[in-house]
Design a protein around this motif. Structure first.
Motif, mmCIF file in Angstrom:
data_model
loop_
_atom_site.group_PDB
_atom_site.id
_atom_site.type_symbol
_atom_site.label_atom_id
_atom_site.label_comp_id
_atom_site.label_asym_id
_atom_site.label_seq_id
_atom_site.Cartn_x
_atom_site.Cartn_y
_atom_site.Cartn_z
ATOM 1 N N ASP A 35 53.485 -21.007 -16.491
ATOM 2 C CA ASP A 35 54.475 -20.619 -16.642
ATOM 3 C C ASP A 35 54.963 -19.642 -15.176
ATOM 4 O O ASP A 35 54.361 -19.071 -14.956
ATOM 5 C CB ASP A 35 55.037 -19.687 -17.794
ATOM 6 C CG ASP A 35 56.501 -19.263 -17.875
ATOM 7 O OD1 ASP A 35 57.264 -20.151 -18.497
ATOM 8 O OD2 ASP A 35 56.865 -18.014 -17.391
ATOM 9 N N GLU A 36 56.267 -20.070 -14.791
ATOM 10 C CA GLU A 36 56.979 -19.451 -13.544
ATOM 11 C C GLU A 36 56.783 -18.012 -13.405
ATOM 12 O O GLU A 36 56.675 -17.437 -12.420
ATOM 13 C CB GLU A 36 58.373 -19.990 -13.494
ATOM 14 C CG GLU A 36 59.030 -19.553 -12.340
ATOM 15 C CD GLU A 36 58.649 -20.184 -11.094
ATOM 16 O OE1 GLU A 36 58.354 -21.499 -11.138
ATOM 17 O OE2 GLU A 36 58.642 -19.580 -10.213
ATOM 18 N N SER A 37 56.735 -17.455 -14.447
ATOM 19 C CA SER A 37 56.525 -15.959 -14.510
ATOM 20 C C SER A 37 55.662 -15.229 -14.047
ATOM 21 O O SER A 37 55.238 -14.069 -13.824
ATOM 22 C CB SER A 37 56.848 -15.435 -15.909
ATOM 23 O OG SER A 37 55.853 -15.876 -17.056
ATOM 24 N N ARG A 38 54.321 -16.195 -13.848
ATOM 25 C CA ARG A 38 53.191 -15.554 -13.517
ATOM 26 C C ARG A 38 52.870 -16.040 -12.073
ATOM 27 O O ARG A 38 51.669 -15.888 -11.582
ATOM 28 C CB ARG A 38 52.013 -16.083 -14.224
ATOM 29 C CG ARG A 38 52.373 -15.623 -15.989
ATOM 30 C CD ARG A 38 51.191 -15.570 -16.701
ATOM 31 N NE ARG A 38 50.200 -14.557 -16.097
ATOM 32 C CZ ARG A 38 48.993 -14.562 -16.843
ATOM 33 N NH1 ARG A 38 48.598 -15.508 -17.490
ATOM 34 N NH2 ARG A 38 47.997 -13.723 -16.368
ATOM 35 N N ARG A 39 53.910 -16.437 -11.321
ATOM 36 C CA ARG A 39 53.740 -17.006 -9.712
ATOM 37 C C ARG A 39 53.039 -15.981 -9.042
ATOM 38 O O ARG A 39 52.370 -16.151 -8.455
ATOM 39 C CB ARG A 39 55.178 -17.309 -9.230
ATOM 40 C CG ARG A 39 54.951 -17.935 -7.855
ATOM 41 C CD ARG A 39 56.311 -18.332 -7.282
ATOM 42 N NE ARG A 39 56.749 -19.334 -7.852
ATOM 43 C CZ ARG A 39 56.454 -20.667 -7.710
ATOM 44 N NH1 ARG A 39 55.450 -21.074 -6.785
ATOM 45 N NH2 ARG A 39 56.981 -21.840 -8.388
ATOM 46 N N GLU A 40 53.325 -14.612 -9.022
ATOM 47 C CA GLU A 40 52.829 -13.764 -8.332
ATOM 48 C C GLU A 40 51.167 -13.399 -8.469
ATOM 49 O O GLU A 40 50.515 -13.657 -7.521
ATOM 50 C CB GLU A 40 53.268 -12.150 -8.457
ATOM 51 C CG GLU A 40 53.987 -11.601 -7.332
ATOM 52 C CD GLU A 40 54.838 -10.538 -7.611
ATOM 53 O OE1 GLU A 40 54.018 -9.460 -7.861
ATOM 54 O OE2 GLU A 40 56.209 -10.311 -7.696
ATOM 55 N N GLU A 41 50.850 -13.529 -9.719
ATOM 56 C CA GLU A 41 49.408 -13.488 -10.084
ATOM 57 C C GLU A 41 48.831 -14.729 -9.430
ATOM 58 O O GLU A 41 47.744 -14.646 -9.093
ATOM 59 C CB GLU A 41 49.201 -13.551 -11.327
ATOM 60 C CG GLU A 41 49.383 -11.923 -12.154
ATOM 61 C CD GLU A 41 49.649 -12.345 -13.647
ATOM 62 O OE1 GLU A 41 48.582 -12.270 -14.398
ATOM 63 O OE2 GLU A 41 50.830 -12.348 -14.109
#
Ligand code: SF4
Length: 63
Positions: free
Chosen positions: A40-46
């Protein structure tokens, strides 16, 4: 969704990616890396952190 590609010819199971994005990357009891291919996009930073810390530059993101 972000596609996660790992070049297993390069990966040496150091596990830095596992610390950067736990749950996405995981080392099995056999020390072989497993990972989610669609994240999911929400984990891009990780994921970007995992790309940056991989000493073998084995991780690539698409999308
Ligand atoms: S950080 Fe890179 S070399 Fe280490 S386990 Fe992850 S993909 Fe493999």
């Amino acid at each position: 969704m972000i596609k996660v590609i790992v070049d297993m010819n390069l990966c040496q199971s150091h596990g830095e990616c596992v610390y950067a994005a736990p749950g996405v990357f995981e080392l099995g009891d056999d020390d072989v890396l497993r990972w989610q291919e669609e994240v999911d996009e929400s984990r891009r930073e990780e994921l970007e952190e995992a790309v940056n810390v991989c000493p073998m530059m084995a991780i690539r993101l698409e999308g």
